[in-house]
Design an enzyme around this catalytic site. Structure first.
Site, PDB file in Angstrom:
ATOM      1  N   ASP A 186      60.927  -8.737 -44.577  1.00 50.65           N
ATOM      2  CA  ASP A 186      61.609 -10.061 -44.543  1.00 50.65           C
ATOM      3  C   ASP A 186      61.399 -10.658 -45.940  1.00 50.65           C
ATOM      4  OD1 ASP A 186      62.461 -11.311 -41.566  1.00 50.65           O
ATOM      5  OD2 ASP A 186      60.910  -9.798 -41.703  1.00 50.65           O
TER       6      ASP A 186
ATOM      7  N   ASP B 175      57.785  -4.814 -48.508  1.00 52.31           N
ATOM      8  CA  ASP B 175      57.788  -5.878 -47.597  1.00 52.31           C
ATOM      9  C   ASP B 175      59.278  -5.778 -46.727  1.00 52.31           C
ATOM     10  OD1 ASP B 175      56.993  -7.949 -45.613  1.00 52.31           O
ATOM     11  OD2 ASP B 175      57.864  -9.361 -47.069  1.00 52.31           O
TER      12      ASP B 175
END
Length: 414
Positions: free
Chosen positions: A155, A153
């Site tokens: 953020d 991922d």
């Protein structure tokens, strides 16, 4: 009042992971029976050491029992046996395990890092168990097969929320190390940009480091791809581009199942989502605006205002429920998630994004894939669906991602 409110809110179904909560409950028993909260460290050192050793044994025994239940669950699934496994009866929401999880060994490792069995006032916590499960999964990958693909991922996983991957980020040399070992890397992010420069802006430190590397071969540099919008936009590393990335046309990577996602269905689903988002913004008086994209729609704050967590999660749950009750919501996969200060609905989800990465690199098995992310709660969390496509590690900060990659390296070569 505030403390009680926070406790009650955290107990809501959409804020819990049933497997972790169940394991936490099992460990609470030996904690209560063996802890010595009235003993004084200075005057009772030997007593406390004995108690800690006894507590460690009991914790390890419980982890071994859970490990065996997980193994039985895996075998039950592989045999396609009738009914539910014992673990499935105890934890109805438990999913598929692609590898064995070595929980006992993982507990002993994390106990050395976090001194769980020595604590007298603080019982094994959610975070303790989350990290034990991460370590157990790393051990399972290394001992059962090998790690061929790691997806991340963006953020909160590679960089702080809303930030960028700058050149001083300690995760960069770890990702370069994965590539140097001929492993593949996919960055599977909710950011749904259609042009490479915007991804370059977010990932500049890593992409520049790859471009300037003298140890990575040309083939190894091609081991990095970026999947944007959960599962909608694919980019590959391109040393000839100023943005270091090149867009890969959809017809070169779409999975067979994704071919049936019609443009009319996509438009209809996004229309329903937009309508629900507007209704939530009005009902909750959100200081926000609506943003419609090619394959996503969302609500985001205006003038730098922070939207409360409760408002964001209410919006996610309303929109999710609205789409699920529609006919198109049954035909077309989607992801409604809380982005920290916004809510977006994407076509597809990260399970599809991870599967695309696996297919792009020649068909990598889920048992040889690790997805690292920070959002694994059952609602409003866009990493949750990745559990359908690969093994996963649930981290809480970029620093934990660095620790996990170092742990993987240490486990591989130990």
């Amino acid at each position: 009042m505030t403390t009680r409110y926070r406790v009650e809110y955290a107990l809501k179904t959409h804020r819990r992971d049933q497997l972790i909560e169940w394991i936490k409950g099992l460990l609470a028993v030996p904690f209560v029976l063996h802890s010595q909260p009235t003993a004084i460290y200075k005057d009772n050192g030997e007593v406390l050491k004995t108690v800690a050793a006894d507590t460690q044994v009991r914790y390890a025994e419980i982890m071994r029992d859970v490990e065996n239940l997980m193994l039985d669950h895996i075998q039950h699934h592989e045999r396609n046996a009738p009914g539910k496994s014992k673990l499935n009866l105890l934890v109805p929401s438990v999913g598929t395990f692609f590898t064995k999880l070595y929980l006992e060994d993982a507990f002993k490792y994390q106990d050395q890092q976090r001194f769980i069995s020595r604590r007298r006032f603080v019982a094994p916590s959610f975070n303790d168990i989350r990290l034990i499960l991460n370590s157990a999964q790393v051990l399972g990958l290394v001992r059962s097969s090998e790690v061929q693909l790691v997806t991340f991922d963006g953020d909160v996983t590679l960089y702080d929320d809303g930030a960028c991957l700058t050149s001083d980020n300690p995760v960069i040399p770890r990702i370069l190390r994965l590539l140097e070992q001929d492993r593949k890397v996919g960055i599977v992010t909710a950011a749904g940009y259609t042009d490479a420069p915007k991804y370059y802006e977010r990932l500049q430190g890593l992409l520049d480091a790859m471009h300037e590397s003298t140890t990575l071969t040309a083939d190894q540099k091609q081991g990095l791809i970026v999947m944007g919008g959960e599962s909608n936009f694919l980019f590959r590393f391109d040393p000839t581009s100023n943005a270091r990335l090149t867009y890969v046309p959809r017809n070169e990577w779409l999975l067979d199942e994704m071919q049936s996602w019609s443009g009319d269905d996509i438009t209809e689903l996004l229309d329903i989502a937009e309508s629900a988002l507007r209704a939530c913004a009005d009902n909750l008086n959100l200081p926000a605006a609506i943003l419609r994209k090619d394959r996503a729609v969302g609500v985001y704050p205006v003038n730098g205002v922070r939207i409360s967590r409760e408002q964001l999660e209410e919006t996610v749950l309303v929109v999710q429920n609205t789409i699920q009750r529609s006919a198109v919501g049954a035909r077309l996969p989607f992801c409604a998630f809380n982005g920290g200060n916004d809510v977006f609905v994407d076509i597809g989800d990260k399970s599809w994004g991870v599967r695309v990465c696996q297919r792009y690199f020649g068909g990598i098995d889920p048992a040889k894939t690790l997805h690292v992310g920070d959002q694994f709660l059952s609602a409003g969390a866009n990493d949750f669906k990745a559990r359908l496509a690969s093994t996963t590690a649930w981290i809480a900060s970029p620093a934990e991602t660095v620790e996990l990659l170092d742990e993987l390296e240490k486990t591989v070569y130990s």
